[in-house]
Design an enzyme around this catalytic site. Structure first.
Site, PDB file in Angstrom:
ATOM      1  N   SER A  73       0.810  -1.222   0.000  1.00  0.00           N
ATOM      2  CA  SER A  73       0.000   0.000   0.000  1.00  0.00           C
ATOM      3  C   SER A  73       0.836   1.261   0.000  1.00  0.00           C
ATOM      4  CB  SER A  73      -0.892   0.037   1.245  1.00  0.00           C
ATOM      5  OG  SER A  73      -1.676  -1.107   1.307  1.00  0.00           O
TER       6      SER A  73
ATOM      7  N   THR B 270      -2.276   3.322   4.347  1.00  0.00           N
ATOM      8  CA  THR B 270      -1.310   4.392   4.209  1.00  0.00           C
ATOM      9  C   THR B 270      -0.469   4.353   5.459  1.00  0.00           C
ATOM     10  OG1 THR B 270      -3.011   5.724   3.110  1.00  0.00           O
ATOM     11  CG2 THR B 270      -1.220   6.943   4.154  1.00  0.00           C
TER      12      THR B 270
ATOM     13  N   THR C 130       1.742   6.941   0.557  1.00  0.00           N
ATOM     14  CA  THR C 130       0.888   5.826   0.110  1.00  0.00           C
ATOM     15  C   THR C 130       1.037   5.608  -1.385  1.00  0.00           C
ATOM     16  OG1 THR C 130      -1.382   4.988   0.157  1.00  0.00           O
ATOM     17  CG2 THR C 130      -1.123   7.286  -0.404  1.00  0.00           C
TER      18      THR C 130
ATOM     19  N   ARG D 237      -5.765   9.333 -10.481  1.00  0.00           N
ATOM     20  CA  ARG D 237      -6.441   9.562  -9.196  1.00  0.00           C
ATOM     21  C   ARG D 237      -5.424   9.956  -8.121  1.00  0.00           C
ATOM     22  NH1 ARG D 237      -6.215   7.290  -3.726  1.00  0.00           N
ATOM     23  NH2 ARG D 237      -8.298   7.459  -2.836  1.00  0.00           N
ATOM     24  N   VAL D 238      -5.778  10.964  -7.358  1.00  0.00           N
ATOM     25  CA  VAL D 238      -4.966  11.387  -6.213  1.00  0.00           C
ATOM     26  C   VAL D 238      -5.859  11.304  -4.983  1.00  0.00           C
ATOM     27  CG1 VAL D 238      -3.790  13.353  -5.144  1.00  0.00           C
ATOM     28  CG2 VAL D 238      -3.442  12.865  -7.571  1.00  0.00           C
ATOM     29  N   GLY D 239      -5.333  10.755  -3.915  1.00  0.00           N
ATOM     30  CA  GLY D 239      -6.118  10.615  -2.693  1.00  0.00           C
ATOM     31  C   GLY D 239      -5.871  11.739  -1.703  1.00  0.00           C
ATOM     32  N   ASP D 240      -6.155  11.447  -0.458  1.00  0.00           N
ATOM     33  CA  ASP D 240      -6.008  12.439   0.606  1.00  0.00           C
ATOM     34  C   ASP D 240      -4.562  12.600   1.077  1.00  0.00           C
ATOM     35  OD1 ASP D 240      -6.294   9.720   1.588  1.00  0.00           O
ATOM     36  OD2 ASP D 240      -6.169  10.583   3.598  1.00  0.00           O
TER      37      ASP D 240
ATOM     38  N   THR E  97      -5.976   7.486   7.395  1.00  0.00           N
ATOM     39  CA  THR E  97      -5.802   6.333   6.523  1.00  0.00           C
ATOM     40  C   THR E  97      -7.177   5.890   6.068  1.00  0.00           C
ATOM     41  OG1 THR E  97      -4.846   4.108   6.344  1.00  0.00           O
ATOM     42  CG2 THR E  97      -5.819   4.688   8.451  1.00  0.00           C
ATOM     43  N   GLY E  98      -7.211   5.148   4.981  1.00  0.00           N
ATOM     44  CA  GLY E  98      -8.501   4.671   4.492  1.00  0.00           C
ATOM     45  C   GLY E  98      -8.902   5.355   3.204  1.00  0.00           C
TER      46      GLY E  98
ATOM     47  N   GLY F  47      -9.521   7.741   0.712  1.00  0.00           N
ATOM     48  CA  GLY F  47      -9.108   9.128   0.603  1.00  0.00           C
ATOM     49  C   GLY F  47     -10.207  10.077   0.188  1.00  0.00           C
TER      50      GLY F  47
HETATM   51  N1  GLY Z   1      -5.690   7.142   2.084  1.00  0.00           N
HETATM   52  C1  GLY Z   1      -5.008   6.792   0.938  1.00  0.00           C
HETATM   53  C2  GLY Z   1      -5.744   6.980  -0.311  1.00  0.00           C
HETATM   54  O1  GLY Z   1      -6.964   6.970  -0.319  1.00  0.00           O
HETATM   55  O2  GLY Z   1      -5.112   7.129  -1.320  1.00  0.00           O
END
Ligand code: GLY
Length: 331
Positions: free
Chosen positions: A92, A194, A212, A222-225, A245-246, A248
């Site tokens: 991850s 993450t 992450t 795609r970009v997460g949080d 975490t989780g 995003g």
């Molecule tokens: N928390 C990591 C993501 O969603 O990319």
């Protein structure tokens, strides 16, 4: 078996401590903190402190060793999470991370120090340590975020080497996934976790890092949080820090880490602040197939956590102990 599965199973058994001597702590340093599934005792008020998502004990201990030797929190969090970025078994984060739908490993990371300086990279490919590139963005550029090709060019100009990050294991799993292209997240396991790490050093300064490979089999681009300051990570040296975490998307829409820090500013404990941030998500969307977990530390070194589903674990270092804990959860 994925390393995360092993971590989760291992965490249910883990209640042991590893002695690390020679560090002065402020208060209650020797108080026991019970490790109880789904339930934690109140955190002790003590600094220094290191806390990180999931069961990355080695990363926490690396960070702790830097702080124990008088190092800065910013160095501790960077060096700590780098161990996870380099671990091919952690699918991850960093090297060995699961790819997007097209087979590309794309990395997101951010870092923030006690002065409020921040740096981030997103959609970065072929660089093993995005957290260190994020730190260079923070220290060597007038910007906060660099993305994609620009982030890669910058990394190469700073001396980072390009390498293929897709391991045989992650490639094989991706090939298997492509047979069905089932996009349903598997909570706590494959699709979204993450390492987020928060640390307070001996001077009382707080820093954090978050890195992450993001959601497995995400759409390209795609970009997460995790690289977004305020979402995946936030530090205010007067108040505390938080990381997420989780999934995003849910964290981004609620600017979760900033929210946790602001709730602590208003007087909530780290546990209460994490819970309130989770409740904001729960009130607005269907959370059945969605995991989000928050970690927080306040200026006094009290730590807290909360997640939607059970199974979110984290590691705390205080005084002479490394402890794995189960986060409190809504379900
Ligand atoms: N928390 C990591 C993501 O969603 O990319």
């Amino acid at each position: 078996m994925s390393s995360r599965r092993k971590f989760i199973r291992g965490s249910l058994l883990s209640s042991f401590a590893i002695a690390m001597s020679g560090l002065k702590s402020c208060t209650n340093a020797n108080a026991e903190e019970a490790v109880t599934k789904g339930k934690t005792t109140p955190s002790t008020k003590s600094i220094p402190t290191v806390i990180s998502t999931w069961n990355n004990r080695v990363a926490n201990e690396k960070a702790w060793s830097i702080i124990e030797n008088g190092g800065r929190a910013i160095d501790a969090v960077e060096q700590g999470v780098k161990l996870v970025e380099a671990d091919p078994e952690d699918q991850s984060v960093g090297y060995g991370g699961r790819p997007d739908r097209d087979g590309n490993v794309t990395l997101d990371a951010c870092i923030m120090d006690e002065a409020g300086n921040a740096g981030a990279v997103c959609f970065l490919q072929n660089i093993k340590h995005p957290i260190s590139v994020a730190r260079k963005v923070m220290e060597d550029t007038p910007h906060v975020i660099l993305a994609g090709e620009g982030a890669l060019k910058f990394a190469l100009s700073e001396g980072f080497k390009e390498e293929d990050l897709l391991t045989e294991l992650s490639r094989n799993e991706w090939e298997e996934w492509r047979k069905t292209s089932d996009y349903k997240p598997k909570i706590n396991i494959e699709n979204h976790d993450t390492i987020g790490m928060l640390a307070i050093d001996q001077a009382g300064n707080i820093s954090g890092a978050c890195t992450t490979s993001g959601l497995a089999y995400k759409m390209q681009g795609r970009v997460g949080d995790s690289p977004i300051i305020g979402a995946g990570l936030y530090i205010d040296n007067e108040v505390g820090g938080a990381t997420a975490t989780g999934m995003g998307e849910a964290v981004l829409k609620s600017v979760g880490s900033f929210l946790v820090v602001e709730l602590m500013r208003q007087g909530k404990s780290p546990d209460e602040a994490c819970k309130e941030a989770v409740m904001r998500i729960i009130k607005k969307q269907d959370y059945k197939d969605l995991q989000v977990g928050y970690l927080a530390v306040n200026k006094a070194g009290e730590t807290g956590s909360y997640s939607i589903h059970p199974g979110f674990t984290y590691v705390v270092n205080k005084a002479s102990k490394t402890q794995t804990k189960d986060a409190l959860s809504y379900l």
